[in-house]
Design a protein around this motif. Structure first.
Motif, PDB file in Angstrom:
ATOM      1  N   VAL A 615      51.011  54.002  51.955  1.00 34.32           N
ATOM      2  CA  VAL A 615      50.543  52.612  52.040  1.00 34.32           C
ATOM      3  C   VAL A 615      49.649  52.180  50.883  1.00 34.32           C
ATOM      4  O   VAL A 615      49.080  51.089  50.933  1.00 34.32           O
ATOM      5  CB  VAL A 615      49.811  52.357  53.378  1.00 34.32           C
ATOM      6  N   ASP A 616      49.539  52.975  49.822  1.00 36.74           N
ATOM      7  CA  ASP A 616      48.609  52.619  48.744  1.00 36.74           C
ATOM      8  C   ASP A 616      48.855  51.218  48.200  1.00 36.74           C
ATOM      9  O   ASP A 616      47.935  50.406  48.083  1.00 36.74           O
ATOM     10  CB  ASP A 616      48.700  53.626  47.597  1.00 36.74           C
ATOM     11  N   ILE A 617      50.117  50.923  47.806  1.00 39.20           N
ATOM     12  CA  ILE A 617      50.351  49.602  47.214  1.00 39.20           C
ATOM     13  C   ILE A 617      50.514  48.522  48.270  1.00 39.20           C
ATOM     14  O   ILE A 617      50.655  47.342  47.921  1.00 39.20           O
ATOM     15  CB  ILE A 617      51.532  49.589  46.231  1.00 39.20           C
ATOM     16  N   ALA A 618      50.477  48.901  49.563  1.00 39.64           N
ATOM     17  CA  ALA A 618      50.367  47.863  50.580  1.00 39.64           C
ATOM     18  C   ALA A 618      49.066  47.089  50.386  1.00 39.64           C
ATOM     19  O   ALA A 618      48.978  45.900  50.694  1.00 39.64           O
ATOM     20  CB  ALA A 618      50.432  48.473  51.978  1.00 39.64           C
ATOM     21  N   GLY A 619      48.052  47.765  49.872  1.00 38.01           N
ATOM     22  CA  GLY A 619      46.827  47.081  49.466  1.00 38.01           C
ATOM     23  C   GLY A 619      46.860  46.662  48.014  1.00 38.01           C
ATOM     24  O   GLY A 619      46.339  45.605  47.643  1.00 38.01           O
ATOM     25  N   GLY A 620      47.484  47.481  47.175  1.00 34.29           N
ATOM     26  CA  GLY A 620      47.445  47.232  45.741  1.00 34.29           C
ATOM     27  C   GLY A 620      48.210  46.004  45.299  1.00 34.29           C
ATOM     28  O   GLY A 620      47.728  45.226  44.464  1.00 34.29           O
ATOM     29  N   LEU A 621      49.410  45.792  45.835  1.00 37.61           N
ATOM     30  CA  LEU A 621      50.189  44.623  45.392  1.00 37.61           C
ATOM     31  C   LEU A 621      49.508  43.313  45.771  1.00 37.61           C
ATOM     32  O   LEU A 621      49.351  42.435  44.907  1.00 37.61           O
ATOM     33  CB  LEU A 621      51.615  44.701  45.946  1.00 37.61           C
ATOM     34  N   PRO A 622      49.087  43.105  47.022  1.00 38.91           N
ATOM     35  CA  PRO A 622      48.368  41.854  47.316  1.00 38.91           C
ATOM     36  C   PRO A 622      47.088  41.691  46.498  1.00 38.91           C
ATOM     37  O   PRO A 622      46.725  40.568  46.131  1.00 38.91           O
ATOM     38  CB  PRO A 622      48.049  41.971  48.812  1.00 38.91           C
ATOM     39  N   ALA A 623      46.422  42.807  46.179  1.00 41.18           N
ATOM     40  CA  ALA A 623      45.196  42.706  45.384  1.00 41.18           C
ATOM     41  C   ALA A 623      45.490  42.192  43.988  1.00 41.18           C
ATOM     42  O   ALA A 623      44.743  41.362  43.445  1.00 41.18           O
ATOM     43  CB  ALA A 623      44.497  44.066  45.312  1.00 41.18           C
ATOM     44  N   VAL A 624      46.573  42.664  43.377  1.00 39.72           N
ATOM     45  CA  VAL A 624      46.919  42.197  42.029  1.00 39.72           C
ATOM     46  C   VAL A 624      47.332  40.731  42.068  1.00 39.72           C
ATOM     47  O   VAL A 624      46.912  39.926  41.215  1.00 39.72           O
ATOM     48  CB  VAL A 624      48.033  43.068  41.419  1.00 39.72           C
ATOM     49  N   VAL A 625      48.145  40.339  43.050  1.00 39.32           N
ATOM     50  CA  VAL A 625      48.542  38.930  43.159  1.00 39.32           C
ATOM     51  C   VAL A 625      47.303  38.052  43.315  1.00 39.32           C
ATOM     52  O   VAL A 625      47.170  37.007  42.651  1.00 39.32           O
ATOM     53  CB  VAL A 625      49.514  38.740  44.340  1.00 39.32           C
ATOM     54  N   ALA A 626      46.375  38.464  44.188  1.00 42.52           N
ATOM     55  CA  ALA A 626      45.156  37.674  44.384  1.00 42.52           C
ATOM     56  C   ALA A 626      44.349  37.583  43.098  1.00 42.52           C
ATOM     57  O   ALA A 626      43.786  36.520  42.775  1.00 42.52           O
ATOM     58  CB  ALA A 626      44.316  38.284  45.503  1.00 42.52           C
ATOM     59  N   ALA A 627      44.275  38.683  42.336  1.00 38.28           N
ATOM     60  CA  ALA A 627      43.507  38.688  41.088  1.00 38.28           C
ATOM     61  C   ALA A 627      44.140  37.795  40.031  1.00 38.28           C
ATOM     62  O   ALA A 627      43.437  37.256  39.162  1.00 38.28           O
ATOM     63  CB  ALA A 627      43.388  40.115  40.563  1.00 38.28           C
ATOM     64  N   MET A 628      45.451  37.623  40.082  1.00 41.17           N
ATOM     65  CA  MET A 628      46.123  36.732  39.139  1.00 41.17           C
ATOM     66  C   MET A 628      45.840  35.271  39.453  1.00 41.17           C
ATOM     67  O   MET A 628      45.859  34.417  38.558  1.00 41.17           O
ATOM     68  CB  MET A 628      47.629  36.992  39.174  1.00 41.17           C
ATOM     69  N   LEU A 629      45.564  34.983  40.717  1.00 36.57           N
ATOM     70  CA  LEU A 629      45.344  33.600  41.146  1.00 36.57           C
ATOM     71  C   LEU A 629      43.878  33.203  41.167  1.00 36.57           C
ATOM     72  O   LEU A 629      43.561  32.004  41.119  1.00 36.57           O
ATOM     73  CB  LEU A 629      45.938  33.393  42.542  1.00 36.57           C
ATOM     74  N   LEU A 630      42.986  34.191  41.237  1.00 33.48           N
ATOM     75  CA  LEU A 630      41.560  33.876  41.356  1.00 33.48           C
ATOM     76  C   LEU A 630      40.748  35.042  40.815  1.00 33.48           C
ATOM     77  O   LEU A 630      41.015  36.198  41.158  1.00 33.48           O
ATOM     78  CB  LEU A 630      41.208  33.655  42.829  1.00 33.48           C
ATOM     79  N   ARG A 631      39.792  34.745  39.957  1.00 33.99           N
ATOM     80  CA  ARG A 631      38.876  35.774  39.458  1.00 33.99           C
ATOM     81  C   ARG A 631      37.453  35.317  39.735  1.00 33.99           C
ATOM     82  O   ARG A 631      37.069  34.196  39.399  1.00 33.99           O
ATOM     83  CB  ARG A 631      39.065  36.000  37.956  1.00 33.99           C
ATOM     84  N   SER A 632      36.663  36.194  40.353  1.00 30.27           N
ATOM     85  CA  SER A 632      35.262  35.860  40.622  1.00 30.27           C
ATOM     86  C   SER A 632      34.394  37.001  40.122  1.00 30.27           C
ATOM     87  O   SER A 632      34.582  38.149  40.511  1.00 30.27           O
ATOM     88  CB  SER A 632      35.036  35.639  42.122  1.00 30.27           C
ATOM     89  N   ALA A 633      33.484  36.665  39.240  1.00 32.33           N
ATOM     90  CA  ALA A 633      32.620  37.693  38.657  1.00 32.33           C
ATOM     91  C   ALA A 633      31.430  37.043  37.987  1.00 32.33           C
ATOM     92  O   ALA A 633      31.559  36.008  37.321  1.00 32.33           O
ATOM     93  CB  ALA A 633      33.401  38.523  37.627  1.00 32.33           C
ATOM     94  N   HIS A 634      30.254  37.672  38.178  1.00 31.31           N
ATOM     95  CA  HIS A 634      29.048  37.302  37.436  1.00 31.31           C
ATOM     96  C   HIS A 634      28.735  35.810  37.545  1.00 31.31           C
ATOM     97  O   HIS A 634      28.417  35.142  36.557  1.00 31.31           O
ATOM     98  CB  HIS A 634      29.191  37.713  35.962  1.00 31.31           C
ATOM     99  N   GLY A 635      28.861  35.259  38.771  1.00 28.08           N
ATOM    100  CA  GLY A 635      28.504  33.865  38.989  1.00 28.08           C
ATOM    101  C   GLY A 635      29.528  32.869  38.495  1.00 28.08           C
ATOM    102  O   GLY A 635      29.223  31.682  38.357  1.00 28.08           O
ATOM    103  N   ARG A 636      30.747  33.338  38.256  1.00 30.96           N
ATOM    104  CA  ARG A 636      31.793  32.463  37.735  1.00 30.96           C
ATOM    105  C   ARG A 636      33.048  32.630  38.586  1.00 30.96           C
ATOM    106  O   ARG A 636      33.375  33.729  39.037  1.00 30.96           O
ATOM    107  CB  ARG A 636      32.088  32.816  36.283  1.00 30.96           C
ATOM    108  N   LEU A 637      33.762  31.518  38.778  1.00 31.70           N
ATOM    109  CA  LEU A 637      35.011  31.518  39.526  1.00 31.70           C
ATOM    110  C   LEU A 637      36.084  30.894  38.638  1.00 31.70           C
ATOM    111  O   LEU A 637      35.988  29.725  38.259  1.00 31.70           O
ATOM    112  CB  LEU A 637      34.849  30.697  40.812  1.00 31.70           C
TER     113      LEU A 637
END
Length: 718
Positions: A615-637
């Motif tokens: 099940v590793d990429i059961a978490g990994g694939l949605p995480a990458v898709v989410a990261a492509m659509l939204l990045r949040s870091a260091h007070g920035r979105l």
């Protein structure tokens, strides 16, 4: 989906604590049930090897470039004191509990299906209908058998197939209840209750509803509160469906493509419909296998006594990949079992630190299940040299706070774990001439070129995780207005950390200048600084940023080669790094490779291409898709930071961001994007426009969010 030939091709249902693999068909329909705590007690809980006694010798060998000799010295020293270490010591494996076999009186070829929103798995054939789900409301596997004119057939409850590595015996008592013993050790029970229908022993003479529960010693066995299957399903659907429904992804696939069978989508070139389906299927697998414990390598499911790698918790990549999407997809409570697991073995983590390195603090093993002792290592896989685990896990604690804004958690759970993790590195790292050295070191599971050993010094991962840990500790102390007595030492070690290194235009996997890269490898651990909040030392330095981008392309080129069909979550590592760097097409290439090669029609992924239920990429694939659509870091979105050309228009609802911000809706089309943001508390942040667009005429703009009040952001092409 047609008949599932074995449990590895099964459809799954689970409530986190209990699970069922649904497979077979035609003559026999099989449900292999499991329990999240059913680990087979195959080995002793040993003291971690006392390598602290030979640490100066190990460091001397490593300093002399005798890397393999250092790894071999650990094994020889450990085996001399504990004979069990003459062989590789494995953790206790997660195993299946039993298989319920249903043999209909009127069998026939049929088809399997799963409804991700409810967790209902069905098998239909001309002569009947089986439905099954793992109830969150009742903590049991519920099964309904029906057929025109009433179901007729037999039931058989028995141990799973294959040969157990220790004596295991089982007998069926009245009920039927399968009682299982692990030799002299306490075993478990699998109880099958008849809620409705005419069932006499193993004979089924009418439509029937069954409840199956795996019980470990001390487990309660309450009655299921209803016998009506539809009512039981409705109670479960409310709980499971709410978790699944927190995020909805629309990549513009179209109605016809969304209705296509999974097997057809998998056989065709990867398109938006398959990505949408696997985004949901991945979340379904992780939600269904997260209970009081996080998902193992196989989630909450197992159909064997000897699963690959013992199917425990592997901290150098597998577990972090499995849980990678929980926070960005708005299910933070499902990350809490990771912390519960770590804190339940905290004394073992302290034991590891003392025994291996004579240090205070916490040292995680690479593999754990029923205990946290560092017992698994060898001369090739020199895992006693991996010290990055506690710092890596500390980032998960920090992110839970950042995504939820829970200050009580920050004060009561995160800070104590981070402080004790830092104690280890303060004792372990050597500072000479103002520069810290990490010796021994380990970059999972790669070996520097021409050394012949995975043993090393100053792996970039070690430097990166400790930098992240110390930086976060100092920030948390400020956040909580604490004058921590260790803060000067945190600053001292932080200031002494070696810088990231560039070699041949790539971000080096080892900061040590004598160790050369080996880029043809499934792991990319030196890109760790880009998987969570990208390290400003890399993203803010043009030379290091370019080197990191070149590294993504180099590793991706290897992955896209014909020979690379193993360890799918390495693609998730690359995808997260690519998304952090705004490399849209490279990030998409990792999603395309994961989607096109590592999923079965059962909607469960595999570790290698069409091999090893995992099940590793059961978490990994949605995480990458989410990261492509939204990045949040260091007070920035940043909106759509890595949107590929293949997704020109779409919509996603419910993504979450650091700062306890929720993106209630993000919608985009060529030249235009709009978002609706909400926050759990008042917060100020900078919102970045998608590449090529502007917000109020600028690439980014400051936004002040008021708790509970929606705020709309519009970005357009100039």
């Amino acid at each position: 989906m047609r008949d599932a030939v074995n449990w590895e091709h099964a459809l799954v249902t689970g409530n986190g604590r209990q699970g069922a693999l649904c497979w077979g068909g035609r003559e026999a329909i099989r449900l292999t049930v499991s329990h999240e705590r059913l680990f087979l007690p195959v080995g002793p809980r040993l003291d971690a090897p006392d390598t602290a006694a030979i640490l100066p010798r190990l460091r001397g060998l490593l300093a002399a470039g005798r890397y393999a000799a250092a790894a071999e010295a650990v094994c020889a020293h450990a085996a001399a004191a504990e004979p069990a270490y003459a062989e590789t010591v494995w953790i206790d494996p997660l195993v299946g509990a039993a298989t319920l076999t249903v043999r209909p009186e009127r069998p026939g070829a049929g088809s399997w299906s799963v409804e991700l929103g409810s967790g209902l798995v069905e098998y239909r054939w001309a002569g009947g209908h089986l439905r099954v789900f793992a109830s969150r409301a009742s903590d049991a596997i519920l099964v309904a058998l029906s057929a025109p004119g009433g179901f007729r057939g037999t039931l058989d409850l028995s141990l799973i197939e294959s040969t157990p590595p220790i004596p295991v015996t089982g007998r069926v008592a009245t009920g039927p209840t399968l009682n299982v013993d692990f030799g002299a050790a306490p075993g478990y029970r699998v109880r099958c209750r008849v809620l409705s229908g005419d069932v006499d022993g193993c004979e089924v003479r009418s439509d029937a509803v069954l409840a199956i529960r795996t019980l470990l010693p001390g487990d309660a066995d309450p009655a299921v509160p209803d016998e009506d299957f539809e009512a039981l399903l409705a109670a479960h659907r409310d709980l499971h469906g709410e978790l699944m429904g927190r995020v909805r992804l629309d990549l513009g696939a179209g109605r016809a493509a969304r209705a296509a069978p999974t097997a057809r989508l998998l056989a065709a070139p990867v398109g938006p419909a398959l990505v949408e389906r696997l985004f949901d299927a991945g979340r379904y697998a992780i939600i269904s296998s997260t209970g009081d414990l996080p998902p193992t390598l196989q989630g909450v499911w197992s159909g064997t006594w000897t699963p690959p790698w013992s199917s425990g918790y592997t901290l150098d990549g597998n577990l972090p990949a499995a849980v990678a999407a929980l926070l960005p997809t708005g299910t933070p409570e499902l990350l809490l079992p990771v912390f519960d697991l770590l804190e339940s073995v905290r004394d073992d983590l302290r034991h590891n630190a003392r025994r291996l390195y004579g240090a205070r603090g916490l040292l995680t093993p690479l593999h754990l299940s029923t205990h946290g002792r560092q017992n698994h290592f060898g001369p090739v896989w020199c895992q006693t040299f991996w010290t990055a685990g506690a710092a890596w896990m500390s980032r998960l604690y920090v992110d839970y706070w950042r995504y939820t804004g829970d200050r009580d958690f920050l004060r009561e759970r995160a800070l104590p774990f981070l402080r004790e993790s830092a104690e280890f590195y303060l004792d372990f790292a050597q500072i000479r001439d103002g520069v810290a050295t990490f010796s021994p070191s380990y970059s999972p599971e790669n070996a520097p070129a021409a050394t012949g050993s995975q043993a090393c010094v100053d792996a970039t991962m070690d430097v990166a995780v400790v930098r992240d840990l110390l930086t976060n500790l100092l920030r948390i102390a400020d956040e909580l207005n604490l004058a921590d007595p260790d803060a000067p030492r945190w600053r001292g070690l932080l200031g002494a950390l070696p810088g990231y290194r560039v070699a041949d235009g790539l971000l080096a996997e080892w900061c040590h200048p004598d160790l050369d890269d080996q880029p043809a490898h499934r792991h990319a651990s030196h890109l760790w600084p880009l998987w969570y909040e990208p390290d400003p030392l890399i993203t803010g330095d043009p030379r290091l940023r370019a080197a990191a981008m070149a590294t993504v392309r180099s590793r991706l080129a290897w992955w896209l080669g014909a020979e690379a069909d193993e360890m799918a979550y390495g693609l998730a590592q690359l995808g997260l790094a690519a998304a952090a760097l705004g490399m849209a097409e490279e990030a998409y290439a990792t999603v395309e490779r994961m989607a096109g090669r590592y999923w079965r029609p059962s909607l469960v992924p595999t570790h290698n291409r069409d091999a090893i239920f995992n099940v590793d990429i059961a978490g990994g694939l949605p995480a990458v898709v989410a990261a492509m659509l939204l990045r949040s870091a260091h007070g920035r979105l940043d909106l759509l930071p890595a949107l590929p050309a293949r997704w020109p228009a779409g919509r996603v609802t419910g993504l979450a961001a650091r700062g306890a911000v929720r993106v209630a809706e993000l919608r985009w089309a060529p030249g235009r994007a709009q978002a609706v943001l909400t926050a759990r508390h008042d917060v100020r942040l900078t919102v970045g426009a998608p590449p090529g667009m502007l917000i109020d005429g600028a690439p980014s703009c400051p936004v002040a969010l008021t708790a509970g009040r929606p705020h709309r952001v519009l970005a357009v092409s100039p």
